[in-house]
Design an enzyme around this catalytic site. Sequence first.
Site, mmCIF file in Angstrom:
data_model
loop_
_atom_site.group_PDB
_atom_site.id
_atom_site.type_symbol
_atom_site.label_atom_id
_atom_site.label_comp_id
_atom_site.label_asym_id
_atom_site.label_seq_id
_atom_site.Cartn_x
_atom_site.Cartn_y
_atom_site.Cartn_z
ATOM 1 N N LYS A 177 0.839 -1.208 0.000
ATOM 2 C CA LYS A 177 0.000 0.000 0.000
ATOM 3 C C LYS A 177 0.869 1.251 0.000
ATOM 4 C CE LYS A 177 -1.028 1.731 3.866
ATOM 5 N NZ LYS A 177 -1.532 2.132 5.194
ATOM 6 N N ASP A 211 -7.746 1.766 -0.522
ATOM 7 C CA ASP A 211 -6.814 2.900 -0.375
ATOM 8 C C ASP A 211 -6.196 3.318 -1.706
ATOM 9 O OD1 ASP A 211 -7.313 3.045 2.308
ATOM 10 O OD2 ASP A 211 -5.224 2.772 2.945
ATOM 11 N N ASN A 220 -10.569 6.646 3.867
ATOM 12 C CA ASN A 220 -9.779 6.658 5.096
ATOM 13 C C ASN A 220 -8.324 6.352 4.776
ATOM 14 O OD1 ASN A 220 -9.201 6.921 7.778
ATOM 15 N ND2 ASN A 220 -10.150 5.007 8.433
ATOM 16 N N GLY A 237 -4.841 7.357 4.631
ATOM 17 C CA GLY A 237 -3.840 8.333 5.078
ATOM 18 C C GLY A 237 -2.785 8.573 4.018
ATOM 19 N N SER A 264 2.317 11.702 13.167
ATOM 20 C CA SER A 264 2.341 10.827 11.996
ATOM 21 C C SER A 264 3.518 11.213 11.115
ATOM 22 C CB SER A 264 1.040 10.958 11.207
ATOM 23 O OG SER A 264 1.163 10.294 9.959
ATOM 24 N N GLN A 276 3.487 10.673 8.071
ATOM 25 C CA GLN A 276 2.905 10.990 6.758
ATOM 26 C C GLN A 276 2.918 12.490 6.471
ATOM 27 O OE1 GLN A 276 -0.958 9.082 6.731
ATOM 28 N NE2 GLN A 276 -0.074 7.032 6.623
ATOM 29 N N SER A 332 7.720 6.449 13.337
ATOM 30 C CA SER A 332 7.517 5.620 12.125
ATOM 31 C C SER A 332 8.590 5.896 11.066
ATOM 32 C CB SER A 332 6.120 5.875 11.538
ATOM 33 O OG SER A 332 5.103 5.639 12.492
ATOM 34 N N ASP A 374 2.328 -0.811 12.161
ATOM 35 C CA ASP A 374 1.229 -1.614 11.589
ATOM 36 C C ASP A 374 1.404 -3.101 11.913
ATOM 37 O OD1 ASP A 374 0.445 0.811 10.603
ATOM 38 O OD2 ASP A 374 0.716 0.307 8.489
ATOM 39 N N LYS A 417 -5.173 6.114 14.320
ATOM 40 C CA LYS A 417 -5.210 5.469 12.995
ATOM 41 C C LYS A 417 -6.666 5.102 12.660
ATOM 42 C CE LYS A 417 -0.392 4.299 13.204
ATOM 43 N NZ LYS A 417 0.448 4.785 12.120
ATOM 44 N N GLU A 418 -6.908 3.977 12.008
ATOM 45 C CA GLU A 418 -8.263 3.659 11.528
ATOM 46 C C GLU A 418 -9.295 3.685 12.657
ATOM 47 O OE1 GLU A 418 -5.559 2.864 10.221
ATOM 48 O OE2 GLU A 418 -5.731 2.018 8.210
ATOM 49 N N HIS A 474 -9.178 -2.626 8.965
ATOM 50 C CA HIS A 474 -8.697 -3.817 8.255
ATOM 51 C C HIS A 474 -7.728 -4.646 9.083
ATOM 52 C CE1 HIS A 474 -5.033 -1.356 6.706
ATOM 53 N NE2 HIS A 474 -5.661 -0.658 7.628
ATOM 54 N N ARG A 475 -6.840 -3.963 9.821
ATOM 55 C CA ARG A 475 -5.831 -4.745 10.578
ATOM 56 C C ARG A 475 -6.438 -5.468 11.773
ATOM 57 N NH1 ARG A 475 -1.719 -3.826 7.545
ATOM 58 N NH2 ARG A 475 -1.471 -1.736 6.749
ATOM 59 N N LYS A 495 -9.638 -2.353 2.699
ATOM 60 C CA LYS A 495 -8.796 -1.139 2.719
ATOM 61 C C LYS A 495 -7.423 -1.417 2.110
ATOM 62 C CE LYS A 495 -7.468 2.757 5.696
ATOM 63 N NZ LYS A 495 -6.020 2.952 5.620
HETATM 64 O O1 S3P Z 1 3.625 6.489 5.100
HETATM 65 C C1 S3P Z 1 3.028 5.409 5.111
HETATM 66 O O2 S3P Z 1 2.905 4.707 4.080
HETATM 67 C C2 S3P Z 1 2.462 4.930 6.382
HETATM 68 C C3 S3P Z 1 2.927 5.420 7.590
HETATM 69 C C4 S3P Z 1 2.472 4.909 8.893
HETATM 70 O O3 S3P Z 1 1.677 5.907 9.497
HETATM 71 P P1 S3P Z 1 2.236 6.931 10.643
HETATM 72 O O4 S3P Z 1 3.392 7.648 10.111
HETATM 73 O O5 S3P Z 1 1.042 7.803 10.860
HETATM 74 O O6 S3P Z 1 2.589 6.079 11.835
HETATM 75 C C5 S3P Z 1 1.659 3.627 8.759
HETATM 76 O O7 S3P Z 1 0.972 3.341 9.943
HETATM 77 C C6 S3P Z 1 0.684 3.703 7.610
HETATM 78 O O8 S3P Z 1 -0.076 2.513 7.486
HETATM 79 C C7 S3P Z 1 1.413 3.889 6.312
HETATM 80 C C1 PEP Z 2 -2.540 3.292 9.496
HETATM 81 C C2 PEP Z 2 -2.871 2.713 8.348
HETATM 82 O O1 PEP Z 2 -3.330 3.356 7.253
HETATM 83 P P1 PEP Z 2 -3.221 4.851 6.692
HETATM 84 O O2 PEP Z 2 -2.378 4.733 5.468
HETATM 85 O O3 PEP Z 2 -4.628 5.228 6.384
HETATM 86 O O4 PEP Z 2 -2.596 5.706 7.735
HETATM 87 C C3 PEP Z 2 -2.748 1.232 8.184
HETATM 88 O O5 PEP Z 2 -2.851 0.758 7.045
HETATM 89 O O6 PEP Z 2 -2.560 0.507 9.180
#
Ligand code: S3P
Ligand code: PEP
Length: 432
Positions: A25, A52, A95, A97, A171, A173, A199, A318, A345-346, A390-391, A415
């Site tokens: 993903k 996603d 949903n 992210g 996060s 992200q 992360s 995750d 998260k979710e 999903h997890r 997802k």
């Molecule tokens: O950048 C990414 O692909 C992700 C970062 C992580 O989130 P966080 O940075 O919010 O922990 C992870 O939990 C998410 O499923 C995917």
């Molecule tokens: C946190 C997750 O997803 P997202 O990419 O929506 O943050 C996940 O896939 O566990």
Amino acid sequence: MTSDNFLDLPPLASAHGTVRLPGSKSISNRVLLLAALAEGVTEVRDLLKSDDTDRMLEGLATLGVRIDSLGNNAYRVHGCGGNFPVKEAKLFLGNAGTAFRPLTAALALSGGSYELSGVPRMHERPIGDLVDALRQLGADIEYLGNKGFPPLRIKPATVAGGRVRVRGNVSSQFLTGLLMAAPILRSGVLVEVEGELISKPYIEITLRMMVRFGVAVHRNDWRSFTIMRNSAYVSPGVIYVEGDASSASYFLAAGAIGGGPVRVEGVGNTSVQGDVEFKDALEKMGALISHGPNWMEASAPVSGRLTAIDLDCNHIPDAAMTLAVAALFADGTTTLRNIASWRVKETDRIAAMAAELRKLGATVEEGADYIRITPPAHLKHAAIDTYDDHRMAMCFSLAAFGGTVRINDPGCVAKTFPEYFSAFSSITQPVA
Ligand SMILES: O=C(O)C1=C[C@@H](OP(=O)(O)O)[C@@H](O)[C@H](O)C1
Ligand SMILES: C=C(OP(=O)(O)O)C(=O)O
């Protein structure tokens, strides 16, 4: 027995077999956005097909990016050279992210009028740190609901590069979004991380994908990142998406609990995904692990029983959920630490995990950023609520090694892994 709303898994006796993993993903959604921003046409192979990635594909299509489906999870993305053709649009991003945060950054620096919204839970997931950072570059972003959360309205603004500070403790992200969007400006950006960054391996994925599209980021440890003036994405031609390391965790855990060997193919010890380190956590619990460049395999310990661990899981947020359910089959008390991000998260994953593990008879202690699990002598039969996560659905399928288990709303796996339950049943054998 199955219905739309629940799935009864039979008690499982063993696990062995091989699973070919769906695409990652994290990589799929990064590659789609980078290909859209790049100059030239990119052929993406082995893309994940799931909710996603559908949200990202739809979002890019709405922005005028031409994407042809070639069949067999291959797509041809016609890059727009950093300039989305559609300058006014509303995007619904579910949903996801990995779609919402990076697209917010890219659109805020694109000079158009956009509205971004998602499912109700997405509107409870924070985005304020990213909005604050983008505003430092001149972006005009308005909260349409609660301050600090989606939905968002982005208005045309004069944006320019320079120095920007972003917090990374809620996060990663947000940093990923800024880094991926920065080359749109062409004028050079210095991104400084304020405070702790969580992360971290996901930032590694971001940087590796940007390099594949021709933009090398100069970094100073985890503190600052420089995107040089005139950096621009260029299509790599063809790019393959590796298998999803987080999705691998359920099958590896099944091998470690149910005998094994269970092998996953599509991701291995040369992966760019931090979640491949899940195998090391399982090994610490006593599982027998082997791996190569494109595969990993897990079997139960010689003794037959896993042992509890105490682990900082910040680098594998995750896959760490899978450890929480594997702890039901480990002797002793397992503690998973440094997982505060689970709460945004979710669902609130610490609360949800604690509630559902308790239904199975486990003794669970939860704190702001940890969970501690002591398994019962025998699992109780329970109907597991999955909280549209999903997890939760995927990791609680492992409870079937302790007796029959009901998974409510199993369809939420769409997802990231729509075919999860058929893959799981292909490597698990019910009690005769
Ligand atoms: O950048 C990414 O692909 C992700 C970062 C992580 O989130 P966080 O940075 O919010 O922990 C992870 O939990 C998410 O499923 C995917
Ligand atoms: C946190 C997750 O997803 P997202 O990419 O929506 O943050 C996940 O896939 O566990």
